[in-house]
Scaffold this active site. Structure first.
Site: not given
Ligand code: NAD
Length: 365
Positions: A225, A249, A192, A125
């Protein structure tokens, strides 16, 4: 009695209607406000040449607390988002999004009480991007290939994902401080790190270090995930989630969905030098001036502001009145009715008045 000087940005689209209802509810708590009203956005662009005049930033820097109704960002042409610019200019590094079930709001889940703490300044971002085919991206690709000994296709566009120790440390600290202050039991760091070892891996490593300084609060981590699946299957297992910008987000919207959507999703952007409270939703331009949309997300953002100011009892009273009005289901806007075409739905102003009436009835009873 103490009066709080607070910057109020009335926004555009449905913003001014929501701002008015919120202002009246906040005043009805009995807390005194000295509003510093500052306009921004498209209308201001026409008269002042910029959608975010320096006076708005100055006002927030001085008052340190602001509440804002949504502002429209024109698509394609025109200016960049004022909402994003405000967060950047004031370094409001923490985005706080509580997601709580209210009885009476249509949702597949009950008893959800999660808090999302999203890093606001780094990650994909940050806006550092290189367009396909430009000399800059070709130079960057050549350098990356030289340094990493890996191939990147020459027709690629590239977005950069910076995650720093400083940025990670302050957001994780914020999450733990929040957990401690609001008597939450657990912080879960989401990442992640198994794939992005040097960005998400760094975030996780820093989170583990910070967690050691808060032995009174549980800490765990989840891969993003898996986190999505867990939130859909057993959201009750989670408490405070802390995430880098992009995952924050996406999971903010997932969690807003768990509790019934944007109409009831408040938010805050907080930094060392100021705090800006605003609903998660936008300016819903098609409903502008119709006295139709739900004021709850902005009113609950006002309740977050009261807590930030230390006005805990006023915040509790306001939140309880909102919950009571929603549960009774009578004086609520169309989106909170079983049937969205229900003719008994009330307008923005009337729902605000019902919340005020509820607060007064509780105070007198
Ligand atoms: P939006 O949130 O304004 O509206 C999407 C739909 O959600 C609406 O059509 C409406 O059906 C529903 N909705 C939103 N708020 C509601 C409410 N309070 N009560 C009932 N229903 C509600 O999203 P959008 O259409 O994508 O964006 C419109 C404008 O708002 C854009 O210019 C966008 O950039 C801007 N925006 C601003 C902010 C902000 O000020 N922080 C945030 C998001 C979007």
């Amino acid at each position: 009695m103490k009066s709080y000087r607070v910057t109020l940005i009335p926004g555009d689209g449905v913003g001014p209607e929501l701002a008015e209802a919120t202002q009246l509810c906040l005043e009805a708590t009995g807390v005194k406000f000295d509003w510093d009203v500052q306009t921004a956005g498209m209308d201001v662009m026409a008269s002042e040449g910029t959608p975010l005049p320096e006076r708005v930033l100055e006002s927030i820097r001085k008052n340190k607390v602001a509440i804002k109704a949504p502002l429209t960002t024109p698509i394609g042409t025109g200016f960049r988002s004022v909402n994003v610019a405000l967060r950047k200019e004031l370094d409001l590094y923490a985005c706080l999004r509580p997601c709580k079930s209210y009885e009476g709001v249509r949702s597949r889940y009950k008893n959800i009480d999660l808090v999302i703490v999203r890093e606001n300044t780094e990650d994909l971002y940050a806006g550092i991007e290189f367009q396909k085919g430009t000399s800059e991206v070709l130079e960057l690709i050549a350098n990356i290939e030289r340094l990493s000994k890996r191939k990147i296709r020459s027709d690629s566009g590239v977005s950069i994902k910076p995650i720093s120790v400083m940025g990670s440390e302050r957001i994780v600290r914020f999450a733990f401080d929040y957990a401690r202050q609001y008597k939450r039991k657990k912080v879960t760091a989401v990442h992640k790190a198994n794939i992005m070892k040097f960005s998400d891996g760094l975030f996780l490593e820093v989170a583990r270090e910070v967690a050691k300084k808060y032995p009174d609060i549980q800490f765990e981590d989840r891969i993003v995930d898996n986190m999505c699946m867990q939130l859909v299957q057993k959201p009750e297992l989670y408490d405070v989630l802390v995430l880098p910008n992009l995952y924050g987000d996406i999971l903010s919207d997932l969690c807003a969905g768990l509790v019934g959507g944007l109409g009831v999703a408040p938010g805050a952007n907080i930094g060392t030098n100021g705090a800006l409270f605003e609903a998660t939703h936008g300016s819903a331009p098609k409903y502008k001036g119709l006295n139709k949309v739900n004021p709850v997300a902005m009113i609950l953002s006002g309740a977050l502001m009261l807590r930030h100011l230390g006005e805990t009892q006023a915040a509790d009273r306001l939140e309880k009145a909102v919950a009571d009005v929603i549960r009774e289901g009578k004086d609520v806007t169309y989106d909170l009715k079983e049937d969205r075409n229900d003719p008994t739905a009330v307008g923005t102003r009337e729902m605000g008045q019902a919340i005020i009436k509820k607060m007064r009835a509780t105070a007198n009873g």
